[in-house]
Design a protein around this motif. Structure first.
Motif, short mmCIF file in Angstrom:
data_model
loop_
_atom_site.label_atom_id
_atom_site.label_comp_id
_atom_site.label_asym_id
_atom_site.label_seq_id
_atom_site.Cartn_x
_atom_site.Cartn_y
_atom_site.Cartn_z
N LYS A 60 34.58 52.40 41.57
CA LYS A 60 35.23 51.80 42.74
C LYS A 60 34.28 50.86 43.47
O LYS A 60 34.69 49.78 43.92
CB LYS A 60 35.72 52.89 43.69
N ASN A 61 33.02 51.24 43.61
CA ASN A 61 32.04 50.38 44.28
C ASN A 61 31.83 49.08 43.53
O ASN A 61 31.72 48.01 44.13
CB ASN A 61 30.71 51.11 44.47
N ILE A 62 31.78 49.17 42.20
CA ILE A 62 31.64 47.94 41.40
C ILE A 62 32.84 47.03 41.64
O ILE A 62 32.70 45.83 41.89
CB ILE A 62 31.48 48.28 39.91
N PHE A 63 34.07 47.59 41.55
CA PHE A 63 35.28 46.80 41.80
C PHE A 63 35.26 46.19 43.20
O PHE A 63 35.60 45.01 43.38
CB PHE A 63 36.54 47.66 41.64
N ASN A 64 34.88 46.96 44.21
CA ASN A 64 34.84 46.46 45.59
C ASN A 64 33.87 45.30 45.74
O ASN A 64 34.17 44.31 46.42
CB ASN A 64 34.49 47.58 46.57
N ARG A 65 32.71 45.40 45.15
CA ARG A 65 31.71 44.33 45.26
C ARG A 65 32.17 43.06 44.54
O ARG A 65 31.98 41.96 45.02
CB ARG A 65 30.37 44.80 44.72
N ILE A 66 32.79 43.23 43.39
CA ILE A 66 33.32 42.08 42.66
C ILE A 66 34.46 41.43 43.45
O ILE A 66 34.53 40.20 43.55
CB ILE A 66 33.77 42.49 41.25
N TYR A 125 34.83 41.49 46.70
CA TYR A 125 34.20 40.84 47.84
C TYR A 125 33.71 39.44 47.46
O TYR A 125 33.78 38.51 48.25
CB TYR A 125 33.05 41.70 48.37
N LEU A 126 33.22 39.30 46.23
CA LEU A 126 32.73 38.01 45.74
C LEU A 126 33.84 37.16 45.13
O LEU A 126 33.59 36.14 44.52
CB LEU A 126 31.62 38.24 44.70
N GLU A 127 35.10 37.61 45.30
CA GLU A 127 36.29 36.92 44.80
C GLU A 127 36.27 36.80 43.28
O GLU A 127 36.76 35.83 42.71
CB GLU A 127 36.46 35.56 45.48
N GLY A 128 35.71 37.80 42.64
CA GLY A 128 35.65 37.83 41.18
C GLY A 128 36.69 38.78 40.62
O GLY A 128 37.57 39.28 41.32
N LYS A 129 36.58 39.01 39.32
CA LYS A 129 37.49 39.94 38.68
C LYS A 129 36.73 40.71 37.59
O LYS A 129 35.72 40.26 37.07
CB LYS A 129 38.70 39.24 38.08
N MET A 130 37.26 41.90 37.32
CA MET A 130 36.66 42.75 36.29
C MET A 130 37.74 43.35 35.43
O MET A 130 38.73 43.87 35.94
CB MET A 130 35.84 43.87 36.94
N ASP A 131 37.57 43.24 34.14
CA ASP A 131 38.47 43.85 33.18
C ASP A 131 37.67 44.94 32.46
O ASP A 131 36.58 44.69 31.97
CB ASP A 131 38.98 42.81 32.19
N MET A 132 38.22 46.15 32.46
CA MET A 132 37.53 47.28 31.84
C MET A 132 38.44 47.92 30.81
O MET A 132 39.58 48.25 31.11
CB MET A 132 37.17 48.30 32.91
N LYS A 133 37.94 48.03 29.58
CA LYS A 133 38.69 48.68 28.52
C LYS A 133 37.84 49.83 28.01
O LYS A 133 36.66 49.66 27.71
CB LYS A 133 38.97 47.71 27.38
N THR A 134 38.43 50.99 27.91
CA THR A 134 37.69 52.15 27.41
C THR A 134 38.61 53.04 26.61
O THR A 134 39.79 53.19 26.93
CB THR A 134 37.03 52.93 28.56
N LYS A 135 38.09 53.54 25.54
CA LYS A 135 38.78 54.53 24.72
C LYS A 135 37.72 55.24 23.90
O LYS A 135 36.55 54.82 23.90
CB LYS A 135 39.85 53.90 23.83
N PHE A 136 38.12 56.29 23.24
CA PHE A 136 37.15 56.99 22.41
C PHE A 136 36.60 56.02 21.38
O PHE A 136 37.35 55.39 20.66
CB PHE A 136 37.79 58.20 21.71
N ASN A 194 39.42 55.87 37.05
CA ASN A 194 40.23 55.54 38.22
C ASN A 194 39.77 56.23 39.50
O ASN A 194 40.20 55.86 40.57
CB ASN A 194 41.69 55.89 37.94
N GLY A 195 38.88 57.23 39.41
CA GLY A 195 38.51 57.98 40.59
C GLY A 195 37.03 58.01 40.90
O GLY A 195 36.62 58.56 41.90
#
Length: 72
Positions: free
Chosen positions: A40-46, A48-59, A34-35
């Motif tokens: 953040k740059n990846i989210f901003n670029r996506i 800007y291109l009117e796309g979306k990103m789903d990120m799942k992470t865990k151990f 989150n920080g």
């Protein structure tokens, strides 16, 4: 190395470029997720291109699904 398997798929589906990424590594620390300026740059670029990103992470794994629309 923190993972033994990685999978990257790039394809076109329903007028979207799709990138899927998966690894079986240690995951991304939630505070970094989150920080981090990189994330953040990846989210901003996506966005800007009117796309979306789903990120799942865990151990045990990290997974990204990125979709960017295009006109046919």
């Amino acid at each position: 190395m923190s993972f033994s398997e990685i999978n990257i798929e790039i394809y076109i589906q329903n007028n979207h470029y799709v990138l899927y990424y998966y690894d079986n590594g240690k995951g991304i620390d939630e505070t970094i997720k989150n920080g981090s300026y990189g994330i953040k740059n990846i989210f901003n670029r996506i966005n800007y291109l009117e796309g979306k990103m789903d990120m799942k992470t865990k151990f045990g794994h990290t997974e990204f699904l990125i979709e960017i629309p295009f006109e046919s």
